[in-house]
Design an enzyme around this catalytic site. Structure first.
Site, short mmCIF file in Angstrom:
data_model
loop_
_atom_site.label_atom_id
_atom_site.label_comp_id
_atom_site.label_asym_id
_atom_site.label_seq_id
_atom_site.Cartn_x
_atom_site.Cartn_y
_atom_site.Cartn_z
N ALA A 144 -22.20 15.62 22.96
CA ALA A 144 -22.10 16.26 21.75
C ALA A 144 -20.79 16.91 21.55
O ALA A 144 -20.17 17.25 22.65
CB ALA A 144 -23.16 17.44 21.72
N ASN A 338 -13.65 16.21 16.42
CA ASN A 338 -13.78 14.86 17.46
C ASN A 338 -13.91 15.75 18.76
O ASN A 338 -13.80 16.88 19.02
CB ASN A 338 -12.50 14.18 17.36
CG ASN A 338 -12.32 13.48 15.98
OD1 ASN A 338 -13.16 12.76 15.60
ND2 ASN A 338 -11.23 13.53 15.52
N LYS A 339 -14.25 15.04 19.70
CA LYS A 339 -14.50 15.63 21.21
C LYS A 339 -13.32 15.97 21.68
O LYS A 339 -13.24 17.07 22.30
CB LYS A 339 -15.15 14.39 21.88
CG LYS A 339 -15.65 15.07 23.43
CD LYS A 339 -16.77 16.16 22.85
CE LYS A 339 -17.23 16.83 24.25
NZ LYS A 339 -18.12 18.16 24.02
N VAL A 340 -12.15 15.27 21.74
CA VAL A 340 -10.87 15.77 21.92
C VAL A 340 -9.83 15.93 20.87
O VAL A 340 -9.71 15.18 20.09
CB VAL A 340 -10.18 14.54 22.94
CG1 VAL A 340 -8.75 15.01 23.48
CG2 VAL A 340 -11.12 14.17 24.11
#
Length: 344
Positions: A144, A338-340
């Site tokens: 997530a 975004n995740k990163v």
């Protein structure tokens, strides 16, 4: 349907146990790298920056070391060299691959600092490789976009850091955290009331003070990114210096405190003031005193103040996930994120 975020919230007790088992044996490494440090410099962004706020309050209040949050642009944009002799630089990144954070840690080392990296990215991540000591959390893969288990395990790593710096605390209290988190996940309190209270509101003011300030900031960030609320995270001291003017029938307050904190009485007084002004004061933690003063309450952990933020954030995570679903938003993949995240 169970969201990834909700599943990862539930994985936190195990992630915390595994992280503590892995990192507590590194206390001596931290002691050695921080032995000559006069002060600490925390380097982070986003959720990790909120973890750094916890680290700052913890180290100053229990280890007696002056601490500050870095401005990475001094290193990456202004490229200004500073004298960091006698400084322990602590960089925090979930992935360990955010270029700005890795670059700033390398800059700190070049300026004379000793360095620690806190990451869930593993020992082979660029951040871990750049640090003198790497505290690698054991949260497992987080899918997530809103960070949950990577955040609470970062707090656990910072508690280990504080132990290595001589904090006047009992490690047995840290070992109690996973069980306390487990209890909160099973019984978070009046979650439905808070969801319904926020579902038609454009914004919310989230406030705490001292060690709970980090929880207020992180809860506000979660509500922004996953529920698209205009959530403002503030120390209640700053809130009283003007921003409290925005709290009204359309902008409730969400107040956070540990039950055994010296900031509890001030938080209770703030809840009473908000309610008297005709606005809702929702609460997290603070025991019966804060619950009675507010409109509806989420439970806090049965933990001493120094480790309470690892539990206090959990009801906020559950609220965010439930409110997002109530609003028809997918909390696993908020828009525009975004995740990163790479920044310059």
């Amino acid at each position: 349907m169970t969201t990834k975020m909700r599943r990862e919230i539930a994985e936190q007790p195990a992630a915390l146990r595994d992280t503590l088992d892995s990192l507590l044996p590194q206390v001596d490494e931290v002691r050695a790298v921080g032995a000559q440090a006069r002060q600490l410099l925390f380097i982070a962004r986003g959720t990790s920056d909120n973890a750094a706020v916890y680290g700052r309050y913890l180290v100053e209040s229990h280890a007696g070391r002056l601490s500050a949050l870095a401005a990475p642009s001094i290193a990456t944009t202004y490229k200004r060299r500073l004298d960091l002799d006698g400084v322990l630089a602590v960089a925090i990144s979930q992935s360990g691959r955010t270029e700005e954070i890795v670059e700033t840690l390398a800059w700190a080392k070049d300026c004379g600092a000793r360095t620690v990296g806190v990451t869930n990215g593993g020992a082979d991540s660029p951040l871990a490789q750049a640090a003198d000591v790497a505290l690698c959390t054991v949260a497992g893969e987080e899918e997530a976009v809103p960070a949950t288990k990577t955040y609470t395990t970062q707090l656990a790593a910072l508690a280990v850091l504080a132990l290595g710096l001589g904090a006047d605390v009992d490690v047995a209290e840290l070992r109690r955290v996973p069980e306390a988190v487990e209890k909160l996940i099973a019984a978070p309190g009046d979650l439905d009331a808070l969801v319904e209270g926020l579902v038609d509101k454009p914004g919310v003011v989230v406030s705490g003070r001292g060690l709970a300030f980090s929880t207020a900031l992180e809860t506000a960030l979660k509500l922004k990114e996953a529920c698209y609320l205009h959530a403002m995270g503030l120390s209640y001291a700053d809130l009283l210096h003007g921003p409290i003017a925005v709290v009204d029938a359309d902008t409730p307050a969400l107040l956070v405190a540990s039950e055994n904190s010296p900031t509890l009485s001030g938080t209770v007084a703030l809840a009473e003031r908000v309610v008297a002004a005709g606005a809702a004061a929702y609460t997290i933690g603070g025991g019966e005193a804060l619950a009675r003063a507010g409109t509806a309450a989420l439970n806090g952990p049965d933990l001493p103040e120094w480790v309470a933020p690892m539990g206090l954030i959990v009801p906020g995570q559950l609220l965010t996930e439930a409110l997002a679903r109530r609003l028809g938003i997918d909390p696993d993949a908020p828009r525009g994120l975004n995740k990163v995240t790479q920044t310059d």
